[in-house]
Motif scaffolding. Sequence first.
Motif: not given
Length: 523
Positions: A107-125
């Motif tokens: 919960p203490e993780m900033p939502f922008a950082a959460c979005v960064v994590l989402g964008a990092v793991v979103a694209p398959p290879d």
Amino acid sequence: MVIFEWVVGVLLGAVLLAALARRVGAPYPAFLALGGVALAFVPGVPNLKLDPELALALFLAPVLLDAGYDTSLRDLRANWRPIGGLALGAVAVTTVAVAVVAKAVVPEMPFAACVVLGAVVAPPDAVAALSVLRHVPLPHRLTTILRGESLLNDAGSLLIYRLAVAAAITGSFHPGEIAPTFLLGVVGSLVAGPVLAFVYVAVMRLFADAASVIVLQFVAAFGIWIAAEGLEMSGVLTVVSFAITVARFSPGITPPRTRILSYAVWDTAVFVLNVLAFVLIGIQIGPILDRLNEAEQTTALILAGMVFLTVVLVRIAWVLPASGLDRLEFASHRRPRPGTSDAALGLKAALALSWSGMRGIVTIAAALALPQGGENGGFPYRDLIVFTAFCVVIGTLVIQGLTLGPLLARLGLEDDDPVGREVGRARAEAYAAALDSLDPQESESTAALRQEFVAALKEAKTHEEGLAPETLPADDARRRAISAARDRVLALRREGGIGDDAYYVLEEEFDWAELNVTPRAET
């Protein structure tokens, strides 16, 4: 010297792991990922660090240029709906879903950082998926979708990534900045890429030796990425549109010998970059775990597990319903042309596609590119994001990568080999063009050559689909014939009669045939 010895040892280990992966029919990135895990716990591993600003350029620019060069525009247009849905819709939904899960777990993780994590793991290879598909026959359309998705999803995810990184660092986010950023990043890149491609093709006419040409190819890949990023455009779209354009307009300027050597060098470079990416992120995991206390390690493992499940389930939830709607729409219309985006995907194909979402070098590069140093590691929760990204890559490559082959075999999907049929028909037309190029004032050798082509065309005419046999002449007079055949196949590609996959098969055949009848001094 110690670092050099480690690099040599790592490359040797990577070659052995890749050979083992090929033997068991698994994607070699899965074995590289396992090797990265092993390195994380080996004592005495050098603490190598990469400049975050260098990570994306080093790992993505050459990989994307190589993939873009092999991309067929005709096939992309024919399958724009599923490719667009995966590359844009699935990436966006995955990013949001991962961000929500991350915020719930930490919960203490900033939502922008959460979005960064989402964008990092979103694209398959696609490298991981296609390395499996080489061992299992798969309909050409699915391979096309996976390739197209891998090119376009990187652009969408990295655009979200950059906006979220800026928001996390500055602590503010202005929606009004999205439109100009999007327009500059997408439209500007799609214009700049082809323009730079025409400049590149003109310049390359001045160089003939293989070493200079290959070096300039890498200079173009890195230079275009750096220039695009400096102008705040999308490096991904600029490099991809550049590569696709060059592939269409450069065949006549590259000698066959140079082209063959270039393909070998680029295959090796992509392999080495994958190795370095997994090594660099693997050796960061040990120090990250050392910096976390027991409670934080537990949270990190929970987050990694939840994010892994999220990316897998979101892809399944996206692909399967879309496949069902596709079949319903397909049933309500007249029968479409096979192989196009109007054709129903099918449940078995959708299952295969939904399980082909392995993450790889793009995820690793984006994680490594997060700022380091300063308070809290430079970027909020950087260690947690890097650890989670690595775990997602490991999980998808090992669990999905090692089971994709058996799943495809179980589904029994068959490839009707459209590329093979196009190759056979184009070969027949190429042989006819070669026959027409022969001098009517025949010498004895030319007459024999004519008979070979006549026999080949006769066999093609007796084939139910008009496919010609895989035979080509090989004496001095044949160089004109090969040149005429090459011109005809190139014309067929430009007219849309054959796709790029068929074209590259024939281009390689003609390259080797021309090398066989060309003195080394002239190559």
